[in-house]
Design a protein around this motif. Sequence first.
Motif, PDB file in Angstrom:
ATOM      1  N   GLN A 117       0.826  -1.200   0.000  1.00  0.00           N
ATOM      2  CA  GLN A 117       0.000   0.000   0.000  1.00  0.00           C
ATOM      3  C   GLN A 117       0.867   1.259   0.000  1.00  0.00           C
ATOM      4  N   ALA A 118       1.974   1.210   0.730  1.00  0.00           N
ATOM      5  CA  ALA A 118       2.879   2.357   0.746  1.00  0.00           C
ATOM      6  C   ALA A 118       3.437   2.630  -0.646  1.00  0.00           C
ATOM      7  N   PHE A 119       3.650   1.569  -1.415  1.00  0.00           N
ATOM      8  CA  PHE A 119       4.202   1.706  -2.764  1.00  0.00           C
ATOM      9  C   PHE A 119       3.135   2.131  -3.768  1.00  0.00           C
ATOM     10  N   LEU A 120       1.995   1.453  -3.758  1.00  0.00           N
ATOM     11  CA  LEU A 120       0.981   1.698  -4.787  1.00  0.00           C
ATOM     12  C   LEU A 120      -0.020   2.786  -4.413  1.00  0.00           C
ATOM     13  N   GLY A 121      -0.182   3.061  -3.118  1.00  0.00           N
ATOM     14  CA  GLY A 121      -1.095   4.122  -2.727  1.00  0.00           C
ATOM     15  C   GLY A 121      -0.634   5.460  -3.299  1.00  0.00           C
ATOM     16  N   TYR A 122      -1.560   6.212  -3.862  1.00  0.00           N
ATOM     17  CA  TYR A 122      -1.261   7.519  -4.467  1.00  0.00           C
ATOM     18  C   TYR A 122      -0.335   7.419  -5.675  1.00  0.00           C
ATOM     19  N   PHE A 123      -0.263   6.246  -6.294  1.00  0.00           N
ATOM     20  CA  PHE A 123       0.600   6.040  -7.464  1.00  0.00           C
ATOM     21  C   PHE A 123      -0.298   6.043  -8.698  1.00  0.00           C
ATOM     22  N   ALA A 182       9.851   3.654   9.574  1.00  0.00           N
ATOM     23  CA  ALA A 182       9.670   4.351  10.849  1.00  0.00           C
ATOM     24  C   ALA A 182       8.248   4.870  11.007  1.00  0.00           C
ATOM     25  N   CYS A 183       7.557   5.071   9.904  1.00  0.00           N
ATOM     26  CA  CYS A 183       6.168   5.547   9.925  1.00  0.00           C
ATOM     27  C   CYS A 183       5.173   4.398   9.801  1.00  0.00           C
ATOM     28  N   GLY A 184       5.637   3.182  10.022  1.00  0.00           N
ATOM     29  CA  GLY A 184       4.748   2.035   9.925  1.00  0.00           C
ATOM     30  C   GLY A 184       4.254   1.772   8.523  1.00  0.00           C
ATOM     31  N   ASP A 207       3.103   3.800   6.444  1.00  0.00           N
ATOM     32  CA  ASP A 207       1.894   4.572   6.144  1.00  0.00           C
ATOM     33  C   ASP A 207       2.291   5.799   5.322  1.00  0.00           C
ATOM     34  N   PRO A 208       1.910   5.864   4.024  1.00  0.00           N
ATOM     35  CA  PRO A 208       2.304   7.002   3.189  1.00  0.00           C
ATOM     36  C   PRO A 208       1.689   8.313   3.631  1.00  0.00           C
ATOM     37  N   ARG A 209       0.668   8.254   4.475  1.00  0.00           N
ATOM     38  CA  ARG A 209       0.050   9.490   4.963  1.00  0.00           C
ATOM     39  C   ARG A 209       0.869  10.124   6.081  1.00  0.00           C
ATOM     40  N   ARG A 210       1.806   9.360   6.653  1.00  0.00           N
ATOM     41  CA  ARG A 210       2.579   9.854   7.788  1.00  0.00           C
ATOM     42  C   ARG A 210       4.009  10.232   7.431  1.00  0.00           C
ATOM     43  N   VAL A 211       4.514   9.706   6.329  1.00  0.00           N
ATOM     44  CA  VAL A 211       5.916   9.937   6.009  1.00  0.00           C
ATOM     45  C   VAL A 211       6.120  11.375   5.535  1.00  0.00           C
ATOM     46  N   GLY A 212       7.190  11.991   5.976  1.00  0.00           N
ATOM     47  CA  GLY A 212       7.486  13.356   5.585  1.00  0.00           C
ATOM     48  C   GLY A 212       7.775  13.476   4.093  1.00  0.00           C
ATOM     49  N   GLY A 213       7.153  14.440   3.437  1.00  0.00           N
ATOM     50  CA  GLY A 213       7.371  14.637   2.010  1.00  0.00           C
ATOM     51  C   GLY A 213       6.519  13.752   1.123  1.00  0.00           C
ATOM     52  N   GLY A 214       5.672  12.914   1.742  1.00  0.00           N
ATOM     53  CA  GLY A 214       4.800  12.048   0.950  1.00  0.00           C
ATOM     54  C   GLY A 214       5.530  10.840   0.404  1.00  0.00           C
ATOM     55  N   PRO A 215       4.812   9.982  -0.324  1.00  0.00           N
ATOM     56  CA  PRO A 215       5.391   8.711  -0.776  1.00  0.00           C
ATOM     57  C   PRO A 215       6.287   8.807  -2.004  1.00  0.00           C
ATOM     58  N   ALA A 216       6.175   9.883  -2.782  1.00  0.00           N
ATOM     59  CA  ALA A 216       6.894   9.949  -4.058  1.00  0.00           C
ATOM     60  C   ALA A 216       8.408   9.769  -3.929  1.00  0.00           C
ATOM     61  N   PRO A 217       9.087  10.405  -2.951  1.00  0.00           N
ATOM     62  CA  PRO A 217      10.544  10.228  -2.867  1.00  0.00           C
ATOM     63  C   PRO A 217      10.974   8.783  -2.636  1.00  0.00           C
ATOM     64  N   ALA A 218      10.116   7.982  -1.998  1.00  0.00           N
ATOM     65  CA  ALA A 218      10.481   6.599  -1.706  1.00  0.00           C
ATOM     66  C   ALA A 218      10.154   5.650  -2.848  1.00  0.00           C
ATOM     67  N   ARG A 219       9.384   6.116  -3.817  1.00  0.00           N
ATOM     68  CA  ARG A 219       8.952   5.204  -4.884  1.00  0.00           C
ATOM     69  C   ARG A 219      10.142   4.656  -5.658  1.00  0.00           C
ATOM     70  N   ALA A 220      11.103   5.521  -5.949  1.00  0.00           N
ATOM     71  CA  ALA A 220      12.301   5.061  -6.651  1.00  0.00           C
ATOM     72  C   ALA A 220      13.051   4.021  -5.828  1.00  0.00           C
ATOM     73  N   ALA A 221      13.015   4.165  -4.490  1.00  0.00           N
ATOM     74  CA  ALA A 221      13.690   3.201  -3.621  1.00  0.00           C
ATOM     75  C   ALA A 221      13.006   1.850  -3.670  1.00  0.00           C
ATOM     76  N   PHE A 222      11.688   1.840  -3.764  1.00  0.00           N
ATOM     77  CA  PHE A 222      10.957   0.575  -3.878  1.00  0.00           C
ATOM     78  C   PHE A 222      11.311  -0.130  -5.194  1.00  0.00           C
ATOM     79  N   PHE A 223      11.377   0.626  -6.273  1.00  0.00           N
ATOM     80  CA  PHE A 223      11.789   0.037  -7.551  1.00  0.00           C
ATOM     81  C   PHE A 223      13.216  -0.499  -7.455  1.00  0.00           C
TER      82      PHE A 223
END
Length: 245
Positions: A118-124, A209-211, A213-229
């Motif tokens: 969900q952290a990866f695909l939510g808001y994607f 660290a935010c469990g 949850d993309p709603r809690r991570v600072g800066g939103g989920p977009a910066p981490a998306r590249a890391a998931f890939f």
Amino acid sequence: MSLDDLVEDVPEDPLITGAVQRALAVYAALLPADVLRDVEVLATRTLFVHPLGISFVARLTPGVHAEVDMGEDRAEQELQGFAVGEIMIAMMRVLRRRARERGEPRFLMPETPLLMLQAFLGYFNPDPALWTMRDDAVLGALDRLCEAVVGLFFTGLVVDVLESPSSLDDWGETGRALSKVLPSMTSALHGARARLSRRERHALEAFEACGWDPRRVGGGPAPARAAFFALGLALAAELRASPAS
């Protein structure tokens, strides 16, 4: 009630199924059959109904030349994608609860992999460039997406089992099989993380660290998306380099 019972009405698509199966191939020498099957079912069914998966199918289906209309409101599109993960998480909670009530020792995907998904695909949302790319480039992008999704299931499973080792006792024969390969799984994950850049590792650590949850991570989920890939790619490379493969 089984996982198949809950997803039997979800329409299948061979493009997504094929891409997920290709991504899973490198894990086949390590993961028990029940785990591989559940990853395939959950990954494919999630992408079948997610706006991102729908757009890939529409783009690659002969005769479809118009972009899938997911609504003009981008925020609404994002909520649609996030809701898919919420549904999958709720569905698996029901299955796990019923299995516990009936005393059934069988593998059911734990919570952490689904939170990571969900952290990866939510808001994607689908990239508009999808509709102008060559077919081979679109197929390659779908393969990378499925590689990342499968990698998240693997990573989440390792994290969950290390945090709650007693889960293995609830999964019967599959749990015993996982217990035997857990050191190899953990080693593969450590090796994959070592292949990531410092920025990618930091992005994943911030999400964790935010469990997840993309709603809690600072800066939103977009910066981490590249890391998931990058993690999916690194895991595949690590497993191909393993003697067990």
